[in-house]
Design a protein around this motif. Structure first.
Motif, PDB file in Angstrom:
ATOM      1  N   PRO A 182      28.302 -17.721   1.840  1.00  0.00           N
ATOM      2  CA  PRO A 182      28.578 -16.454   1.151  1.00  0.00           C
ATOM      3  C   PRO A 182      29.987 -16.431   0.569  1.00  0.00           C
ATOM      4  CG  PRO A 182      28.065 -16.129   3.514  1.00  0.00           C
ATOM      5  CD  PRO A 182      28.360 -17.579   3.306  1.00  0.00           C
ATOM      6  N   LYS A 183      30.088 -15.983  -0.671  1.00  0.00           N
ATOM      7  CA  LYS A 183      31.398 -15.820  -1.315  1.00  0.00           C
ATOM      8  C   LYS A 183      31.549 -14.345  -1.696  1.00  0.00           C
ATOM      9  CE  LYS A 183      32.541 -20.289  -1.708  1.00  0.00           C
ATOM     10  NZ  LYS A 183      33.666 -20.912  -1.017  1.00  0.00           N
ATOM     11  N   ARG A 184      32.754 -13.814  -1.573  1.00  0.00           N
ATOM     12  CA  ARG A 184      32.996 -12.422  -1.942  1.00  0.00           C
ATOM     13  C   ARG A 184      32.782 -12.261  -3.443  1.00  0.00           C
ATOM     14  NH1 ARG A 184      38.671 -10.796  -0.079  1.00  0.00           N
ATOM     15  NH2 ARG A 184      37.862  -8.693  -0.383  1.00  0.00           N
ATOM     16  N   PRO A 185      32.045 -11.215  -3.852  1.00  0.00           N
ATOM     17  CA  PRO A 185      31.768 -11.054  -5.285  1.00  0.00           C
ATOM     18  C   PRO A 185      33.024 -10.708  -6.087  1.00  0.00           C
ATOM     19  CG  PRO A 185      30.666  -9.343  -3.964  1.00  0.00           C
ATOM     20  CD  PRO A 185      31.382 -10.235  -3.008  1.00  0.00           C
ATOM     21  N   LEU A 186      32.967 -11.013  -7.384  1.00  0.00           N
ATOM     22  CA  LEU A 186      34.100 -10.741  -8.298  1.00  0.00           C
ATOM     23  C   LEU A 186      34.604  -9.310  -8.175  1.00  0.00           C
ATOM     24  CD1 LEU A 186      33.400 -12.186 -11.881  1.00  0.00           C
ATOM     25  CD2 LEU A 186      35.256 -12.756 -10.292  1.00  0.00           C
ATOM     26  N   GLN A 187      33.657  -8.350  -8.068  1.00  0.00           N
ATOM     27  CA  GLN A 187      34.036  -6.933  -8.009  1.00  0.00           C
ATOM     28  C   GLN A 187      34.881  -6.626  -6.770  1.00  0.00           C
ATOM     29  OE1 GLN A 187      31.109  -8.140  -8.621  1.00  0.00           O
ATOM     30  NE2 GLN A 187      30.107  -7.088 -10.314  1.00  0.00           N
ATOM     31  N   SER A 188      34.688  -7.387  -5.700  1.00  0.00           N
ATOM     32  CA  SER A 188      35.445  -7.114  -4.468  1.00  0.00           C
ATOM     33  C   SER A 188      36.848  -7.695  -4.507  1.00  0.00           C
ATOM     34  CB  SER A 188      34.749  -7.741  -3.255  1.00  0.00           C
ATOM     35  OG  SER A 188      33.449  -7.299  -3.145  1.00  0.00           O
ATOM     36  N   ILE A 189      37.044  -8.697  -5.353  1.00  0.00           N
ATOM     37  CA  ILE A 189      38.328  -9.410  -5.270  1.00  0.00           C
ATOM     38  C   ILE A 189      39.225  -9.220  -6.496  1.00  0.00           C
ATOM     39  CG2 ILE A 189      37.412 -11.181  -3.689  1.00  0.00           C
ATOM     40  CD1 ILE A 189      37.174 -13.079  -6.082  1.00  0.00           C
ATOM     41  N   HIS A 191      41.112  -6.735  -9.391  1.00  0.00           N
ATOM     42  CA  HIS A 191      41.645  -5.414  -9.731  1.00  0.00           C
ATOM     43  C   HIS A 191      42.035  -5.475 -11.198  1.00  0.00           C
ATOM     44  CE1 HIS A 191      42.177  -4.688  -5.322  1.00  0.00           C
ATOM     45  NE2 HIS A 191      42.307  -6.004  -5.348  1.00  0.00           N
ATOM     46  N   LEU A 192      41.695  -4.434 -11.948  1.00  0.00           N
ATOM     47  CA  LEU A 192      41.924  -4.501 -13.385  1.00  0.00           C
ATOM     48  C   LEU A 192      43.182  -3.721 -13.766  1.00  0.00           C
ATOM     49  CD1 LEU A 192      40.666  -5.839 -15.803  1.00  0.00           C
ATOM     50  CD2 LEU A 192      39.281  -3.804 -16.162  1.00  0.00           C
ATOM     51  N   ASN A 193      44.210  -4.422 -14.161  1.00  0.00           N
ATOM     52  CA  ASN A 193      45.521  -3.876 -14.527  1.00  0.00           C
ATOM     53  C   ASN A 193      46.272  -3.294 -13.340  1.00  0.00           C
ATOM     54  OD1 ASN A 193      45.796  -4.548 -17.285  1.00  0.00           O
ATOM     55  ND2 ASN A 193      44.209  -3.041 -17.736  1.00  0.00           N
ATOM     56  N   LYS A 194      45.691  -2.283 -12.675  1.00  0.00           N
ATOM     57  CA  LYS A 194      46.377  -1.733 -11.504  1.00  0.00           C
ATOM     58  C   LYS A 194      45.520  -1.945 -10.282  1.00  0.00           C
ATOM     59  CE  LYS A 194      49.384   1.720 -13.411  1.00  0.00           C
ATOM     60  NZ  LYS A 194      49.748   3.129 -13.485  1.00  0.00           N
ATOM     61  N   PHE A 195      46.205  -2.155  -9.165  1.00  0.00           N
ATOM     62  CA  PHE A 195      45.498  -2.397  -7.915  1.00  0.00           C
ATOM     63  C   PHE A 195      44.532  -1.241  -7.654  1.00  0.00           C
ATOM     64  CE2 PHE A 195      44.640  -2.512  -3.483  1.00  0.00           C
ATOM     65  CZ  PHE A 195      44.559  -3.857  -3.216  1.00  0.00           C
ATOM     66  N   GLY A 196      43.317  -1.574  -7.295  1.00  0.00           N
ATOM     67  CA  GLY A 196      42.342  -0.532  -6.948  1.00  0.00           C
ATOM     68  C   GLY A 196      41.435  -0.158  -8.102  1.00  0.00           C
ATOM     69  N   LEU A 197      41.816  -0.541  -9.354  1.00  0.00           N
ATOM     70  CA  LEU A 197      40.936  -0.195 -10.483  1.00  0.00           C
ATOM     71  C   LEU A 197      39.857  -1.260 -10.620  1.00  0.00           C
ATOM     72  CD1 LEU A 197      43.440   1.138 -13.185  1.00  0.00           C
ATOM     73  CD2 LEU A 197      42.109   2.407 -11.471  1.00  0.00           C
ATOM     74  N   PRO A 198      38.580  -0.833 -10.626  1.00  0.00           N
ATOM     75  CA  PRO A 198      37.471  -1.796 -10.622  1.00  0.00           C
ATOM     76  C   PRO A 198      37.242  -2.439 -11.988  1.00  0.00           C
ATOM     77  CG  PRO A 198      36.632   0.443 -10.675  1.00  0.00           C
ATOM     78  CD  PRO A 198      38.129   0.560 -10.620  1.00  0.00           C
ATOM     79  N   ILE A 199      36.520  -3.550 -11.982  1.00  0.00           N
ATOM     80  CA  ILE A 199      36.248  -4.236 -13.253  1.00  0.00           C
ATOM     81  C   ILE A 199      35.025  -3.642 -13.963  1.00  0.00           C
ATOM     82  CG2 ILE A 199      37.368  -6.418 -12.689  1.00  0.00           C
ATOM     83  CD1 ILE A 199      34.618  -7.588 -12.013  1.00  0.00           C
ATOM     84  N   ASP A 200      34.247  -2.816 -13.259  1.00  0.00           N
ATOM     85  CA  ASP A 200      33.124  -2.169 -13.981  1.00  0.00           C
ATOM     86  C   ASP A 200      32.885  -0.773 -13.444  1.00  0.00           C
ATOM     87  OD1 ASP A 200      32.099  -2.790 -11.482  1.00  0.00           O
ATOM     88  OD2 ASP A 200      30.813  -4.401 -12.213  1.00  0.00           O
TER      89      ASP A 200
END
Ligand SMILES: Cc1cc2nc3c(=O)[nH]c(=O)nc-3n(C[C@H](O)[C@H](O)[C@H](O)COP(=O)(O)O)c2cc1C
Length: 200
Positions: A182-189, A191-200
């Motif tokens: 198992p690998k952690r999904p992209l969404q979990s790892i 952050h978009l521009n600022k920490f905590g902002l999701p990619i989708d």
């Protein structure tokens, strides 16, 4: 056929069962050639490598390794499926830059694993190793640290990678004895521009 880099990155899995087909010295040297190209802090290049492909020494090195802790002992390679060669990764303390040595080693080792994958060779990076025993067996001087062992061989298993569920990162064997990683999904790892902002 030589594999494309991103294909090799995606397809590489740690392999712990190997066909007993020899890897040529030429290919083993090609793998060290890949390690040699890796980035190195201040370009100090503290790494050296020991190829182990003699039957007697392989058996002695094998006894100093620990395999696949989460499923132990079910992925200890049985007789007839053991690695056909090892590359032992050493750090020359006289050339080293303290904190950066293991980082240099990691970059070089990943190059070895990917170059192996590009040649259809399976590999396993081993850090749970009895370093002092390996030092004795291979007569490695005290001026060198033993970083890791890379086990090599043509694969006799095909582990599969999957997105992990509920952040459970433990690899496991299914009822067909296939290893799932198992690998952690992209969404979990990510952050978009600022920490905590999701990619989708
Ligand atoms: C620093 C390091 C040390 C490792 N040590 C061991 C080890 O001692 N034994 C082992 O079976 N696998 C070892 N592994 C392999 C990991 O278990 C493996 O990379 C992880 O389960 C993810 O699987 P993958 O390589 O197929 O993506 C090590 C990996 C790294 C990066």
């Amino acid at each position: 056929m030589v594999m494309d880099v991103s294909e090799a990155i995606k397809r590489r899995r740690s392999v712990r069962r190997f066909r007993q087909e020899e890897i040529s010295r030429e290919i083993l040297l090609e793998l060290i050639g890949a390690a040699r190209c890796a980035p190195s802090a201040a370009n100090r290049q503290p790494l050296e490598f020991v190829i182990v492909d003699s039957e007697k020494l392989k058996a002695k090195v094998f006894a100093q390794l620990a395999w696949a802790g989460y499923v132990r002992p079910r992925r200890d390679p049985p007789a007839g499926k053991r690695p056909v060669a090892y590359i032992i990764v050493l750090i020359n303390k006289e050339r080293a830059l303290a904190d950066f040595d293991p980082v240099d080693a990691a970059a070089a080792i990943e190059n070895i694993l990917l170059a192996a994958q590009g040649n259809q060779i399976g590999s396993c990076w081993l850090g749970s190793i009895k370093r002092e025993k390996i030092r004795e067996i291979l007569e490695i001087p005290d001026t060198y640290k033993i970083d890791s062992v890379v086990a090599l061989g043509y694969p006799d298993e095909q582990p599969v990678m999957e997105d992990c569920k509920d952040e459970n990162i433990e690899y496991y064997l299914d009822d067909k004895d296939v290893l799932h990683v198992p690998k952690r999904p992209l969404q979990s790892i990510t952050h978009l521009n600022k920490f905590g902002l999701p990619i989708d």
